[in-house]
Design an enzyme around this catalytic site. Structure first.
Site, PDB file in Angstrom:
ATOM      1  N   HIS A  73      -5.846   4.169   5.412  1.00 23.53           N
ATOM      2  CA  HIS A  73      -4.500   3.982   5.012  1.00 23.53           C
ATOM      3  C   HIS A  73      -3.872   2.862   5.305  1.00 23.53           C
ATOM      4  CE1 HIS A  73      -0.366   5.048   4.113  1.00 23.53           C
ATOM      5  NE2 HIS A  73      -0.561   6.275   3.636  1.00 23.53           N
TER       6      HIS A  73
ATOM      7  N   ARG B 229       7.161   2.762   0.217  1.00 24.89           N
ATOM      8  CA  ARG B 229       6.692   1.947  -0.748  1.00 24.89           C
ATOM      9  C   ARG B 229       7.208   2.301  -2.194  1.00 24.89           C
ATOM     10  NH1 ARG B 229       0.912   1.542  -0.445  1.00 24.89           N
ATOM     11  NH2 ARG B 229       1.180   2.999   1.533  1.00 24.89           N
TER      12      ARG B 229
END
Ligand SMILES: Cc1cc2nc3c(=O)[nH]c(=O)nc-3n(C[C@H](O)[C@H](O)[C@H](O)COP(=O)(O)OP(=O)(O)OC[C@H]3O[C@@H](n4cnc5c(N)ncnc54)[C@H](O)[C@@H]3O)c2cc1C
Ligand SMILES: *[C@@H]1O[C@H](CO)[C@@H](O)[C@H](O)[C@H]1NC(C)=O
Ligand SMILES: *[C@@H]1O[C@H](CO)[C@@H](O)[C@H](O)[C@H]1NC(C)=O
Length: 481
Positions: free
Chosen positions: A252, A275
């Site tokens: 990740h 994000r």
């Protein structure tokens, strides 16, 4: 007919989904859910970004399937992905039927998805966050506990599966190396092996699966709990199960670096949703370097290509407002996020000149303007890093505040595992046929995610394949004398 028993090994989302279906498909069935930890929940309880389900608006089966297959890079099984996608709407509905107060109405568009389809829970009326994984476990746990002939045993590690020496069919499990529990069917829902980033599993010299299949990733941080140690894969392999894609490990891109303990081996995840609302990544020079909403493997690689593996994640207060201020405050209290009251303040914190940030943010905001207006000269300038979705500007508004965190890539998810078919039956390495009475679902399996798992597809897989495993184990028990 004698009472039949199905044992489910592992009390995460896949295990609970399987257990409820096994118990409700055959009301006379005795269902035992075992977990080695003090509490059930596993990594499922840690999930924060959400669970995918095709939505009515814009999205389509084809788009969802295509996104998943493209992300899988040719390693995903098409029939398994087809089932995952086409049962997604049903899966979300089923979850809500198990607990009518479950609210999954917040939907965001995460990396690699062409449409918003990742569902999570809105905060409580008082503003406190409701983490989606924890909430799903709570809902299903409550439902399971209400069922007759269904029980949970914690602190019970399954150490071996027992099979009939003549037929190879599953006959029971051994607990904690000392107790046998007979069973007609067993469902493995033990999760993955991303929680062990050390070389050795046991002091006796047993290697961890990670050190066997991805030695280059040893000793980097992980977002997983220590319970994710690959037990389920070992249990299956010991009775002849096949595995697939064991070397496909998802890193990740964004684990929070705790400034008070930067070397910590287990890190909190900075969810992808940060994000999704426009959070940008800046390197130590203060420059953007990637499409923040690209696929996980691409974003991770771009961070590893920087001079430091630790980079900055920056959001404006508008983005934080949309993400969920209560969750962000939780991270701020732990020291992960620092709040800066201006670009100058942000520049000081990053140790770069304000001019660099002003230029960088102004360039970025051209794209945001381009989306909002009909000015084609602006919108036709492509982003240098290929970003095409610009949810919020970085520098506009009278008083923009910034939230900034240090992030670094972490071991997150193991795409490989036991080989199953679309019936969630575990396949034998030798015959490629199902091992009678053995089923599996969730992260312990392989087939759906291939080279790279899309955000939200794992929780979905747990529900879709967990339910299938439970139904088929119950049917198998019914048909068997
Ligand atoms: C921090 C974090 C955030 C995530 N966020 C998301 C997200 O937003 N969306 C998404 O789709 N995915 C997300 N994921 C991935 C997803 O949460 C997991 O892949 C998924 O929940 C795995 O579910 P599972 O039921 O297969 O296993 P788990 O939930 O890990 O449960 C496995 C259980 O099995 C038990 N067990 C293991 N071995 C044995 C044994 N030998 N005997 C008895 N019990 C055993 C364990 O104790 C554990 O309780 C996230 C993962 C992490 C780590
Ligand atoms: C448990 O299963 C048996 C059948 O095997 C059934 O007779 C009994 O009613 C069930 N118990 C409960 C509490 O439902
Ligand atoms: C994909 O899974 C299906 C159904 O389980 C199976 O029949 C098929 O052989 C698999 N395909 C590949 C390429 O492995």
């Amino acid at each position: 007919m004698a009472q039949k028993t199905t044992i489910i090994v592992g009390g995460g989302l896949a295990g609970l989904s399987a257990a409820i279906e096994a118990a409700t498909t055959n009301a006379a069935m005795h269902v035992i859910l075992v977990d080695k930890e003090n509490n059930i929940g596993g990594n499922s309880a840690k999930a924060t970004s959400g669970i995918n389900g095709m939505t009515e608006t814009g999205d389509s089966w084809e788009a969802f399937e295509r996104d998943t297959l493209e992300s899988g890079g040719g390693l995903s099984n098409e029939s398994m992905v087809h089932k995952l996608v086409h049962e997604s709407v049903d899966a979300l509905q089923w979850l809500k039927q198990q607990d009518t107060t479950l609210d999954l109405s917040l939907v965001s568009q995460c990396g690699g998805h062409t449409y918003p389809r990742t569902h999570r829970c809105p905060p409580k009326p008082n503003g406190s966050p409701v983490p989606v994984g924890w909430r799903l476990i709570q809902a299903l746990k409550q439902r399971f506990e209400q069922l007759d002939n269904a029980s949970v045993r914690t602190q019970s590690r399954v150490s071996r599966l027992e099979t009939d020496p003549n037929t190879g069919a599953i006959t029971g499990v051994e607990l904690n190396h000392n107790e046998m529990l007979p069973a007609n069917a067993v469902i493995l829902t033990c999760g993955g092996f991303g929680g062990q980033t050390q070389p050795l599993d046991q002091p006796d010299g047993t290697q961890t699966l990670l050190s066997q299949y991805a030695p280059n990733l040893l000793n980097i941080a992980t977002t997983n709990g220590p319970w994710a140690n690959g037990d389920g894969i070992r249990l299956g392999v010991a009775v002849g199960a096949a595995t697939k894609d064991m070397d496909q490990i998802q890193i990740h891109p964004t684990g929070f670096v705790d400034p008070n303990n930067p070397k910590a081996g287990t890190k909190f995840l900075a969810p992808e949703a940060l994000r999704a609302y426009g959070g940008v990544l800046l390197n130590t020079d203060g420059h953007r370097f990637t499409n923040e909403l690209g696929r996980r493997d691409a974003v991770t690689q771009s961070i590893l290509d920087q001079s430091s593996n630790v980079v900055w994640l920056v959001l404006t207060d508008t983005m934080i407002e949309q993400f969920g201020p209560s969750t962000a405050e939780f991270y701020a209290k732990r020291g992960f996020f620092v709040k800066c009251s201006s670009i100058d303040h942000l520049a000081e914190h990053l140790g770069v000149s304000a001019t660099i940030l002003n230029d960088e943010f102004a360039r970025y905001d051209l794209h945001v303007d381009g989306k909002k207006t009909t000015d084609t000269t602006v919108s036709s300038v492509p982003d240098a890093f290929g970003k095409t979705i610009f949810p919020n500007p970085l520098a506009q508004g009278p008083e923009v505040n910034y939230w900034v965190a240090q992030i670094t890539p972490c071991v997150h998810y193991t795409m490989g595992g036991l080989a199953i078919n679309t019936d969630a039956a575990v396949l034998s390495e030798h015959t490629k046929q199902p091992i009678p009475g053995l089923y599996a679902a969730g992260e312990v399996t392989s087939g759906v995610h291939g080279k790279n798992r899309l955000a939200g597809n794992s929780l979905l897989e747990c529900v879709v394949y967990g339910r299938t495993a439970g139904q088929n184990a119950a049917k198998y028990c019914n048909e068997k004398q």
